[in-house]
Design a protein around this motif. Structure first.
Motif, PDB file in Angstrom:
ATOM      1  N   VAL A   7      10.637  24.385  42.878  1.00  0.00           N
ATOM      2  CA  VAL A   7      11.236  23.739  41.712  1.00  0.00           C
ATOM      3  C   VAL A   7      12.339  22.813  42.216  1.00  0.00           C
ATOM      4  O   VAL A   7      13.091  23.175  43.134  1.00  0.00           O
ATOM      5  CB  VAL A   7      11.824  24.793  40.734  1.00  0.00           C
ATOM      6  CG1 VAL A   7      12.504  24.130  39.561  1.00  0.00           C
ATOM      7  CG2 VAL A   7      10.737  25.756  40.268  1.00  0.00           C
ATOM      8  N   VAL A   8      12.440  21.620  41.627  1.00  0.00           N
ATOM      9  CA  VAL A   8      13.435  20.632  42.057  1.00  0.00           C
ATOM     10  C   VAL A   8      14.381  20.325  40.902  1.00  0.00           C
ATOM     11  O   VAL A   8      13.940  20.132  39.762  1.00  0.00           O
ATOM     12  CB  VAL A   8      12.745  19.335  42.534  1.00  0.00           C
ATOM     13  CG1 VAL A   8      13.780  18.289  42.944  1.00  0.00           C
ATOM     14  CG2 VAL A   8      11.777  19.629  43.678  1.00  0.00           C
ATOM     15  N   HIS A   9      15.677  20.261  41.214  1.00  0.00           N
ATOM     16  CA  HIS A   9      16.712  19.908  40.237  1.00  0.00           C
ATOM     17  C   HIS A   9      17.699  18.943  40.873  1.00  0.00           C
ATOM     18  O   HIS A   9      17.895  18.964  42.087  1.00  0.00           O
ATOM     19  CB  HIS A   9      17.511  21.144  39.791  1.00  0.00           C
ATOM     20  CG  HIS A   9      16.748  22.081  38.935  1.00  0.00           C
ATOM     21  ND1 HIS A   9      16.622  21.907  37.582  1.00  0.00           N
ATOM     22  CD2 HIS A   9      16.080  23.223  39.228  1.00  0.00           C
ATOM     23  CE1 HIS A   9      15.917  22.902  37.077  1.00  0.00           C
ATOM     24  NE2 HIS A   9      15.558  23.705  38.056  1.00  0.00           N
ATOM     25  N   THR A  71      20.095  16.512  45.228  1.00  0.00           N
ATOM     26  CA  THR A  71      18.789  17.033  44.817  1.00  0.00           C
ATOM     27  C   THR A  71      18.579  18.356  45.531  1.00  0.00           C
ATOM     28  O   THR A  71      18.647  18.416  46.765  1.00  0.00           O
ATOM     29  CB  THR A  71      17.658  16.046  45.175  1.00  0.00           C
ATOM     30  OG1 THR A  71      17.892  14.822  44.480  1.00  0.00           O
ATOM     31  CG2 THR A  71      16.299  16.604  44.788  1.00  0.00           C
ATOM     32  N   ILE A  72      18.326  19.398  44.752  1.00  0.00           N
ATOM     33  CA  ILE A  72      18.150  20.744  45.302  1.00  0.00           C
ATOM     34  C   ILE A  72      16.717  21.193  45.048  1.00  0.00           C
ATOM     35  O   ILE A  72      16.253  21.198  43.905  1.00  0.00           O
ATOM     36  CB  ILE A  72      19.130  21.744  44.666  1.00  0.00           C
ATOM     37  CG1 ILE A  72      20.582  21.264  44.799  1.00  0.00           C
ATOM     38  CG2 ILE A  72      18.942  23.146  45.249  1.00  0.00           C
ATOM     39  CD1 ILE A  72      21.091  21.144  46.220  1.00  0.00           C
ATOM     40  N   THR A  73      16.033  21.567  46.114  1.00  0.00           N
ATOM     41  CA  THR A  73      14.672  22.091  46.017  1.00  0.00           C
ATOM     42  C   THR A  73      14.726  23.585  46.287  1.00  0.00           C
ATOM     43  O   THR A  73      15.200  24.013  47.349  1.00  0.00           O
ATOM     44  CB  THR A  73      13.746  21.407  47.041  1.00  0.00           C
ATOM     45  OG1 THR A  73      13.747  19.996  46.771  1.00  0.00           O
ATOM     46  CG2 THR A  73      12.327  21.951  46.942  1.00  0.00           C
ATOM     47  N   GLN A  95      18.651  17.436  49.691  1.00  0.00           N
ATOM     48  CA  GLN A  95      17.802  16.301  50.043  1.00  0.00           C
ATOM     49  C   GLN A  95      17.825  15.972  51.530  1.00  0.00           C
ATOM     50  O   GLN A  95      16.925  15.293  52.025  1.00  0.00           O
ATOM     51  CB  GLN A  95      18.182  15.060  49.213  1.00  0.00           C
ATOM     52  CG  GLN A  95      19.543  14.477  49.510  1.00  0.00           C
ATOM     53  CD  GLN A  95      20.683  15.168  48.773  1.00  0.00           C
ATOM     54  OE1 GLN A  95      20.495  16.133  48.051  1.00  0.00           O
ATOM     55  NE2 GLN A  95      21.893  14.656  48.979  1.00  0.00           N
ATOM     56  N   ARG A  96      18.806  16.459  52.261  1.00  0.00           N
ATOM     57  CA  ARG A  96      18.871  16.248  53.713  1.00  0.00           C
ATOM     58  C   ARG A  96      18.151  17.345  54.484  1.00  0.00           C
ATOM     59  O   ARG A  96      18.092  17.316  55.704  1.00  0.00           O
ATOM     60  CB  ARG A  96      20.330  16.166  54.169  1.00  0.00           C
ATOM     61  CG  ARG A  96      21.087  14.974  53.617  1.00  0.00           C
ATOM     62  CD  ARG A  96      22.549  14.943  54.077  1.00  0.00           C
ATOM     63  NE  ARG A  96      23.264  16.186  53.867  1.00  0.00           N
ATOM     64  CZ  ARG A  96      23.873  16.555  52.743  1.00  0.00           C
ATOM     65  NH1 ARG A  96      23.847  15.749  51.703  1.00  0.00           N
ATOM     66  NH2 ARG A  96      24.503  17.698  52.647  1.00  0.00           N
TER      67      ARG A  96
END
Length: 123
Positions: A7-9, A71-73, A95-96
């Motif tokens: 899930v990505v937020h 962005t957190i996955t 995101q990194r």
């Protein structure tokens, strides 16, 4: 076969420690990253409409602060199934590719109506 859900937020002002009451900094709050990790565990389970799952144990380390706009996955991978119990390894990366949080979440699959019928009413 690995059973994994992702899930990505994007971290918004409403997700900060200040906004959720878990601190006074404008960085991703630990309760929010935990909720996102649990969301990934729920996404992995393929339950029929009469079932749901409830969290029964959580062990998570929140390792790195994340700024608004990050962005957190989140990822949840099943490591064990024993009857109704499902154990997940969970992780969140930015995101990194930096590991933001990791741990384990345990959920129990329950009959939705039966579970709710046992919840005491508020007087």
């Amino acid at each position: 076969m690995t059973q994994t859900a992702t899930v990505v937020h994007v971290v918004g002002p409403e997700h900060t420690a200040r906004a959720v009451g878990s601190g006074d900094l404008d960085v991703l709050g630990t309760p929010v990253v935990l909720a996102w990790l649990e969301e990934a565990t729920c996404a992995e389970l393929d339950l029929d409409a009469s079932q749901t799952s409830v969290g029964t144990r959580v062990e998570v380390q929140h390792l790195v602060a994340s700024a608004v706009g990050s962005t957190i996955t989140t990822r949840a991978t099943v490591t064990q199934r024993d009857g109704r119990m499902v154990i997940f390894d969970v992780a969140a990366h930015d995101q990194r590719g930096t590991l933001v949080a990791s741990g384990q979440v345990r959920r129990i699959v329950v009959d939705r109506e039966r579970f709710l019928s046992r919840v005491p009413a508020v007087d």
